[in-house]
Design a protein around this motif. Structure first.
Motif, PDB file in Angstrom:
ATOM      1  N   ALA A 142       0.843  -1.200   0.000  1.00 47.39           N
ATOM      2  CA  ALA A 142       0.000   0.000   0.000  1.00 47.39           C
ATOM      3  C   ALA A 142       0.876   1.247   0.000  1.00 47.39           C
ATOM      4  O   ALA A 142       1.984   1.254   0.524  1.00 47.39           O
ATOM      5  CB  ALA A 142      -0.908   0.008   1.226  1.00 47.39           C
ATOM      6  N   LEU A 143       0.370   2.294  -0.601  1.00 42.24           N
ATOM      7  CA  LEU A 143       1.035   3.585  -0.582  1.00 42.24           C
ATOM      8  C   LEU A 143       0.621   4.291   0.708  1.00 42.24           C
ATOM      9  O   LEU A 143      -0.576   4.353   1.026  1.00 42.24           O
ATOM     10  CB  LEU A 143       0.618   4.410  -1.803  1.00 42.24           C
ATOM     11  CG  LEU A 143       1.239   5.791  -1.898  1.00 42.24           C
ATOM     12  CD1 LEU A 143       2.741   5.663  -2.163  1.00 42.24           C
ATOM     13  CD2 LEU A 143       0.586   6.587  -3.003  1.00 42.24           C
ATOM     14  N   VAL A 144       1.590   4.795   1.456  1.00 47.37           N
ATOM     15  CA  VAL A 144       1.276   5.473   2.709  1.00 47.37           C
ATOM     16  C   VAL A 144       1.698   6.934   2.641  1.00 47.37           C
ATOM     17  O   VAL A 144       2.677   7.284   1.981  1.00 47.37           O
ATOM     18  CB  VAL A 144       1.926   4.785   3.933  1.00 47.37           C
ATOM     19  CG1 VAL A 144       1.346   3.413   4.159  1.00 47.37           C
ATOM     20  CG2 VAL A 144       3.420   4.717   3.803  1.00 47.37           C
ATOM     21  N   VAL A 145       0.924   7.766   3.332  1.00 41.50           N
ATOM     22  CA  VAL A 145       1.226   9.192   3.464  1.00 41.50           C
ATOM     23  C   VAL A 145       1.100   9.552   4.938  1.00 41.50           C
ATOM     24  O   VAL A 145       0.417   8.854   5.695  1.00 41.50           O
ATOM     25  CB  VAL A 145       0.270  10.061   2.608  1.00 41.50           C
ATOM     26  CG1 VAL A 145       0.428   9.781   1.128  1.00 41.50           C
ATOM     27  CG2 VAL A 145      -1.180   9.883   3.037  1.00 41.50           C
ATOM     28  N   PRO A 146       1.740  10.637   5.372  1.00 43.89           N
ATOM     29  CA  PRO A 146       1.585  11.051   6.773  1.00 43.89           C
ATOM     30  C   PRO A 146       0.126  11.418   7.075  1.00 43.89           C
ATOM     31  O   PRO A 146      -0.547  12.042   6.235  1.00 43.89           O
ATOM     32  CB  PRO A 146       2.485  12.284   6.890  1.00 43.89           C
ATOM     33  CG  PRO A 146       3.401  12.223   5.714  1.00 43.89           C
ATOM     34  CD  PRO A 146       2.664  11.493   4.636  1.00 43.89           C
ATOM     35  N   VAL A 147      -0.356  11.027   8.225  1.00 46.50           N
ATOM     36  CA  VAL A 147      -1.741  11.336   8.610  1.00 46.50           C
ATOM     37  C   VAL A 147      -2.035  12.835   8.533  1.00 46.50           C
ATOM     38  O   VAL A 147      -3.107  13.229   8.048  1.00 46.50           O
ATOM     39  CB  VAL A 147      -2.053  10.767  10.023  1.00 46.50           C
ATOM     40  CG1 VAL A 147      -3.358  11.319  10.557  1.00 46.50           C
ATOM     41  CG2 VAL A 147      -2.114   9.248   9.965  1.00 46.50           C
ATOM     42  N   PRO A 148      -1.114  13.723   8.957  1.00 44.26           N
ATOM     43  CA  PRO A 148      -1.431  15.160   8.870  1.00 44.26           C
ATOM     44  C   PRO A 148      -1.603  15.677   7.445  1.00 44.26           C
ATOM     45  O   PRO A 148      -2.088  16.789   7.244  1.00 44.26           O
ATOM     46  CB  PRO A 148      -0.224  15.838   9.535  1.00 44.26           C
ATOM     47  CG  PRO A 148       0.420  14.788  10.359  1.00 44.26           C
ATOM     48  CD  PRO A 148       0.144  13.495   9.670  1.00 44.26           C
ATOM     49  N   SER A 149      -1.226  14.883   6.423  1.00 45.48           N
ATOM     50  CA  SER A 149      -1.378  15.342   5.040  1.00 45.48           C
ATOM     51  C   SER A 149      -2.773  15.066   4.489  1.00 45.48           C
ATOM     52  O   SER A 149      -3.077  15.475   3.373  1.00 45.48           O
ATOM     53  CB  SER A 149      -0.323  14.680   4.143  1.00 45.48           C
ATOM     54  OG  SER A 149      -0.612  13.303   3.972  1.00 45.48           O
ATOM     55  N   ILE A 150      -3.613  14.389   5.262  1.00 45.83           N
ATOM     56  CA  ILE A 150      -4.975  14.091   4.803  1.00 45.83           C
ATOM     57  C   ILE A 150      -5.937  15.094   5.430  1.00 45.83           C
ATOM     58  O   ILE A 150      -5.986  15.258   6.651  1.00 45.83           O
ATOM     59  CB  ILE A 150      -5.380  12.648   5.162  1.00 45.83           C
ATOM     60  CG1 ILE A 150      -4.449  11.677   4.437  1.00 45.83           C
ATOM     61  CG2 ILE A 150      -6.833  12.395   4.802  1.00 45.83           C
ATOM     62  CD1 ILE A 150      -4.702  10.240   4.740  1.00 45.83           C
ATOM     63  N   PHE A 151      -6.680  15.761   4.569  1.00 44.91           N
ATOM     64  CA  PHE A 151      -7.636  16.773   5.007  1.00 44.91           C
ATOM     65  C   PHE A 151      -9.034  16.306   4.637  1.00 44.91           C
ATOM     66  O   PHE A 151      -9.200  15.403   3.817  1.00 44.91           O
ATOM     67  CB  PHE A 151      -7.331  18.118   4.327  1.00 44.91           C
ATOM     68  CG  PHE A 151      -5.899  18.549   4.513  1.00 44.91           C
ATOM     69  CD1 PHE A 151      -5.492  19.140   5.697  1.00 44.91           C
ATOM     70  CD2 PHE A 151      -4.958  18.327   3.518  1.00 44.91           C
ATOM     71  CE1 PHE A 151      -4.173  19.522   5.868  1.00 44.91           C
ATOM     72  CE2 PHE A 151      -3.638  18.699   3.691  1.00 44.91           C
ATOM     73  CZ  PHE A 151      -3.244  19.306   4.868  1.00 44.91           C
ATOM     74  N   GLU A 152     -10.041  16.930   5.230  1.00 40.13           N
ATOM     75  CA  GLU A 152     -11.420  16.548   4.940  1.00 40.13           C
ATOM     76  C   GLU A 152     -12.274  17.796   4.821  1.00 40.13           C
ATOM     77  O   GLU A 152     -12.181  18.718   5.642  1.00 40.13           O
ATOM     78  CB  GLU A 152     -11.965  15.640   6.045  1.00 40.13           C
ATOM     79  CG  GLU A 152     -13.329  15.080   5.719  1.00 40.13           C
ATOM     80  CD  GLU A 152     -13.785  14.028   6.715  1.00 40.13           C
ATOM     81  OE1 GLU A 152     -14.987  13.687   6.680  1.00 40.13           O
ATOM     82  OE2 GLU A 152     -12.970  13.545   7.513  1.00 40.13           O
ATOM     83  N   ARG A 153     -13.103  17.824   3.777  1.00 40.37           N
ATOM     84  CA  ARG A 153     -14.046  18.933   3.587  1.00 40.37           C
ATOM     85  C   ARG A 153     -15.331  18.340   3.041  1.00 40.37           C
ATOM     86  O   ARG A 153     -15.314  17.602   2.059  1.00 40.37           O
ATOM     87  CB  ARG A 153     -13.474  19.967   2.617  1.00 40.37           C
ATOM     88  CG  ARG A 153     -14.405  21.172   2.466  1.00 40.37           C
ATOM     89  CD  ARG A 153     -13.865  22.227   1.543  1.00 40.37           C
ATOM     90  NE  ARG A 153     -12.645  22.779   2.080  1.00 40.37           N
ATOM     91  CZ  ARG A 153     -11.760  23.434   1.354  1.00 40.37           C
ATOM     92  NH1 ARG A 153     -11.947  23.597   0.060  1.00 40.37           N
ATOM     93  NH2 ARG A 153     -10.666  23.919   1.904  1.00 40.37           N
ATOM     94  N   ASP A 154     -16.434  18.619   3.684  1.00 40.04           N
ATOM     95  CA  ASP A 154     -17.755  18.133   3.270  1.00 40.04           C
ATOM     96  C   ASP A 154     -17.785  16.609   3.144  1.00 40.04           C
ATOM     97  O   ASP A 154     -18.374  16.053   2.218  1.00 40.04           O
ATOM     98  CB  ASP A 154     -18.186  18.770   1.940  1.00 40.04           C
ATOM     99  CG  ASP A 154     -18.279  20.288   2.024  1.00 40.04           C
ATOM    100  OD1 ASP A 154     -18.665  20.795   3.097  1.00 40.04           O
ATOM    101  OD2 ASP A 154     -17.942  20.953   1.024  1.00 40.04           O
ATOM    102  N   GLY A 155     -17.078  15.923   4.043  1.00 38.16           N
ATOM    103  CA  GLY A 155     -17.083  14.471   4.068  1.00 38.16           C
ATOM    104  C   GLY A 155     -16.152  13.815   3.054  1.00 38.16           C
ATOM    105  O   GLY A 155     -16.099  12.598   2.967  1.00 38.16           O
ATOM    106  N   THR A 156     -15.428  14.612   2.286  1.00 35.28           N
ATOM    107  CA  THR A 156     -14.496  14.086   1.286  1.00 35.28           C
ATOM    108  C   THR A 156     -13.066  14.274   1.776  1.00 35.28           C
ATOM    109  O   THR A 156     -12.679  15.376   2.160  1.00 35.28           O
ATOM    110  CB  THR A 156     -14.681  14.808  -0.068  1.00 35.28           C
ATOM    111  OG1 THR A 156     -16.035  14.654  -0.480  1.00 35.28           O
ATOM    112  CG2 THR A 156     -13.751  14.236  -1.118  1.00 35.28           C
ATOM    113  N   LYS A 157     -12.287  13.192   1.732  1.00 44.56           N
ATOM    114  CA  LYS A 157     -10.884  13.264   2.154  1.00 44.56           C
ATOM    115  C   LYS A 157     -10.018  13.570   0.941  1.00 44.56           C
ATOM    116  O   LYS A 157     -10.252  13.061  -0.150  1.00 44.56           O
ATOM    117  CB  LYS A 157     -10.457  11.950   2.795  1.00 44.56           C
ATOM    118  CG  LYS A 157     -11.197  11.694   4.093  1.00 44.56           C
ATOM    119  CD  LYS A 157     -10.704  10.451   4.780  1.00 44.56           C
ATOM    120  CE  LYS A 157     -11.642  10.163   5.912  1.00 44.56           C
ATOM    121  NZ  LYS A 157     -11.195  10.002   7.152  1.00 44.56           N
TER     122      LYS A 157
END
Length: 191
Positions: free
Chosen positions: A129-144
């Motif tokens: 799996a491709l991994v990214v740092p958790v702080p790099s994932i944002f959410e707006r209106d239920g979409t990541k």
């Protein structure tokens, strides 16, 4: 008489309000345990998990253990017992933990009781799996989404998150290996 050979471990005993190891000259009582001969082939690790992670833990679950004293040593283990009573941590107000006992599946002659270990309980697995740092994932209106840096520009991309731990998130799509992701959403910073 000892049941088997091994390393003698003195038990902590109470002398009034003091708790300490027995010393020469101490008065002892009948049936008072003073020492133990732990069975090095039956070592367990007592650890704990946060209340919010309890649903991910079950008996017989695969565990990987590293010993602080021997950084290159990695041992296989399994969850033996998940405690039923929550415990509070005075240093982390409002956070509850459940005790977990992990049993080593194989031993090593260098191991001693009381050593410090790091326990990794496998709760999910996504090979390659491709991994990214958790702080790099944002959410707006239920979409990541992530913000990908492309030269002097940025690009917002929707991602499907397979799962995450405290530091890394496995993503199914939306970003490819080698791309740089931002830890701050520039659109949020401008507001």
């Amino acid at each position: 008489r000892a049941d088997a050979s091994g390393v003698v471990v003195y038990r902590d005993i109470y002398f009034g309000s003091d708790r300490r190891k027995p010393q020469v000259g101490d008065e002892v009582w009948p049936n008072q345990p003073l020492m133990a001969l732990p069975d090095a082939t039956q070592l367990v690790i007592d650890t704990r998990v946060r209340e919010i992670d309890l649903h991910k833990i079950a008996a017989s679950q695969h565990v990987s253990v590293t010993i602080d004293a021997y950084p290159g040593l990695r041992l296989q283990a399994a969850v033996a017992l998940v405690g039923a009573l929550a415990q509070e941590d005075a240093t982390r107000a409002g956070t509850k933990f459940f005790p977990v006992t992990v049993k080593l599946l194989s031993g090593d002659p260098r191991l001693r009781t009381g050593m410090t270990a790091q326990v990794e309980i496998e709760v999910a697995s996504w090979p390659d799996a491709l991994v990214v740092p958790v702080p790099s994932i944002f959410e707006r209106d239920g979409t990541k989404y992530v913000i990908v840096a492309r030269g002097d520009r940025t690009e917002r991309r929707t991602v499907s998150v397979l799962g995450a731990n405290d530091s890394l998130a496995a993503v199914k799509d939306g970003v490819t290996a080698g791309e740089r992701v931002l830890l701050i959403d520039p659109d949020t910073e401008r507001r």
